[in-house]
Design an enzyme around this catalytic site. Structure first.
Site, PDB file in Angstrom:
ATOM      1  N   HIS A 135       0.801  -1.261  -0.159  1.00  0.00           N
ATOM      2  CA  HIS A 135       0.037   0.156   0.017  1.00  0.00           C
ATOM      3  C   HIS A 135       0.936   1.170   0.153  1.00  0.00           C
ATOM      4  O   HIS A 135       0.548   2.159  -0.700  1.00  0.00           O
ATOM      5  CB  HIS A 135      -1.049   0.142   1.115  1.00  0.00           C
ATOM      6  N   GLU A 136       1.791   1.291   0.874  1.00  0.00           N
ATOM      7  CA  GLU A 136       2.817   2.401   1.102  1.00  0.00           C
ATOM      8  C   GLU A 136       3.524   2.699  -0.337  1.00  0.00           C
ATOM      9  O   GLU A 136       3.836   3.743  -1.075  1.00  0.00           O
ATOM     10  CB  GLU A 136       3.703   2.254   2.183  1.00  0.00           C
ATOM     11  N   HIS A 139       1.439   4.391  -2.745  1.00  0.00           N
ATOM     12  CA  HIS A 139       1.422   5.791  -2.675  1.00  0.00           C
ATOM     13  C   HIS A 139       2.625   6.398  -3.354  1.00  0.00           C
ATOM     14  O   HIS A 139       2.741   7.499  -3.786  1.00  0.00           O
ATOM     15  CB  HIS A 139       1.605   6.250  -1.144  1.00  0.00           C
ATOM     16  N   GLU A 205      -6.156   7.335  -0.461  1.00  0.00           N
ATOM     17  CA  GLU A 205      -6.223   5.908   0.437  1.00  0.00           C
ATOM     18  C   GLU A 205      -6.692   4.873  -0.791  1.00  0.00           C
ATOM     19  O   GLU A 205      -6.438   3.692  -0.383  1.00  0.00           O
ATOM     20  CB  GLU A 205      -6.982   6.091   1.589  1.00  0.00           C
TER      21      GLU A 205
END
Length: 312
Positions: A135-136, A139, A205
């Site tokens: 997930h990071e 980003h 998100e």
């Protein structure tokens, strides 16, 4: 192009808030000073985005050579995920905090860093941690990190300026809004900054959840991790660094604030159950609760089964 335009507009709104606060507090002179400060903060944030936030949280860099197997495996997995996504390897940092959480920062994928709290490594299993770090990395790949860090810097400055308004030693007649203007900016400016943070963070998100599921190839792992992290954050496990720096809360995968103060009045994150539902759609399954149970007012205990193989 649309994403870059939205980012520009949101950052322009944050800058305008800061400059407007300067005008109400100090008139044209205060506005000019605030404008110069805003330009300087944006420039400093651009070139030092990773260092600013990492220093706030006392993060230290780790890699595969770390003597602790738990930490070495964590760094190795982040690099393996980046390699698999055909991305530059980010620097990997660890924060000495018990609350499981993580964030990414940096001005671009070539100068990115990802950080996780020590609690994340201890309380989630390896598969779930890989989901969180994917997930990071999403980003980073989506170039969200610069926007999130600059927003945190300006939002924090707006809150500081609003607090300063009460102690400004000038003649009220020199302030365009007078004492009422100062009170208004002290109350409304932080709220407006929070609203802009919400607009920036919530949309991103969902995008990072989908991107993380793609990078890891395991949306169920991220869904399970989100439920566990949310349970611990709401179960009384406080992130003291985040409580001291509430303007950075939107950078984390789950809101790290305890909700005990007004700083948590507006949520910068989508509801966890909605995120989990979207991830389970990607996995082709119905949403199920697999994380640790919530307990109001007390920390959620961690069983050996929840810790997984990294904590053995």
């Amino acid at each position: 192009m649309r994403n870059h335009l939205r980012t520009f507009m949101l950052l322009a709104a944050m800058t305008a808030l800061f400059v407007g606060a300067g005008y109400l507090i100090g008139g044209p002179g205060g506005m000019a000073i605030a404008l110069l400060l805003a330009v300087a903060m944006n420039a400093v944030s651009y070139w030092n985005a990773d260092k600013i936030v990492l220093r706030m949280y006392g993060a230290h860099e780790v890699d595969e050579t770390h003597p602790d197997r738990l930490i070495a495996n964590f760094a190795a997995d982040v690099h393996a995920l980046a390699d698999g996504a055909d991305m530059p390897r980010p620097k990997v940092y660890l924060i000495d905090s018990d609350q499981p959480n993580a964030f990414a920062t940096g001005r671009d994928p070539e100068h990115a860093a990802v950080a996780a709290n020590l609690g994340l490594l201890r309380m989630l299993d390896r598969r779930e941690i890989r989901g969180v770090m994917a997930h990071e990395l999403a980003h980073v790949r989506n170039r969200d990190t610069l926007t999130m860090t600059v927003t945190a810097t300006i939002a924090g400055a707006i809150s500081a300026l609003a607090n300063f308004a009460f102690f400004f030693q000038g003649n009220d007649r020199d302030r365009p809004g007078g004492i009422l203007g100062v009170i208004a900016i002290a109350i409304l400016a932080p709220i407006a900054a929070a609203l802009v943070q919400m607009a920036i963070s919530r949309h991103r998100e969902y995008g990072a959840d989908a991107g993380g599921a793609e990078i890891s190839g395991d949306p169920e792992a991220l869904a399970s991790a989100l439920q566990k992290i949310d349970a611990y954050a709401r179960g009384g496990m406080v992130n003291h660094q985040a409580e001291r720096n509430p303007a950075t809360s939107h950078m984390f995968i789950i809101n790290p604030l305890s909700g005990e103060g007004a700083d948590n009045l507006f949520s910068t994150h989508p509801a966890t159950q909605n995120r989990v539902a979207e991830l389970m759609k990607l996995a082709g399954r119905s949403p199920t609760v697999t994380g640790a149970p919530r307990r109001s007012g007390t920390a959620v205990p961690v069983s050996p089964a929840q810790r997984g193989p990294w904590s053995s």
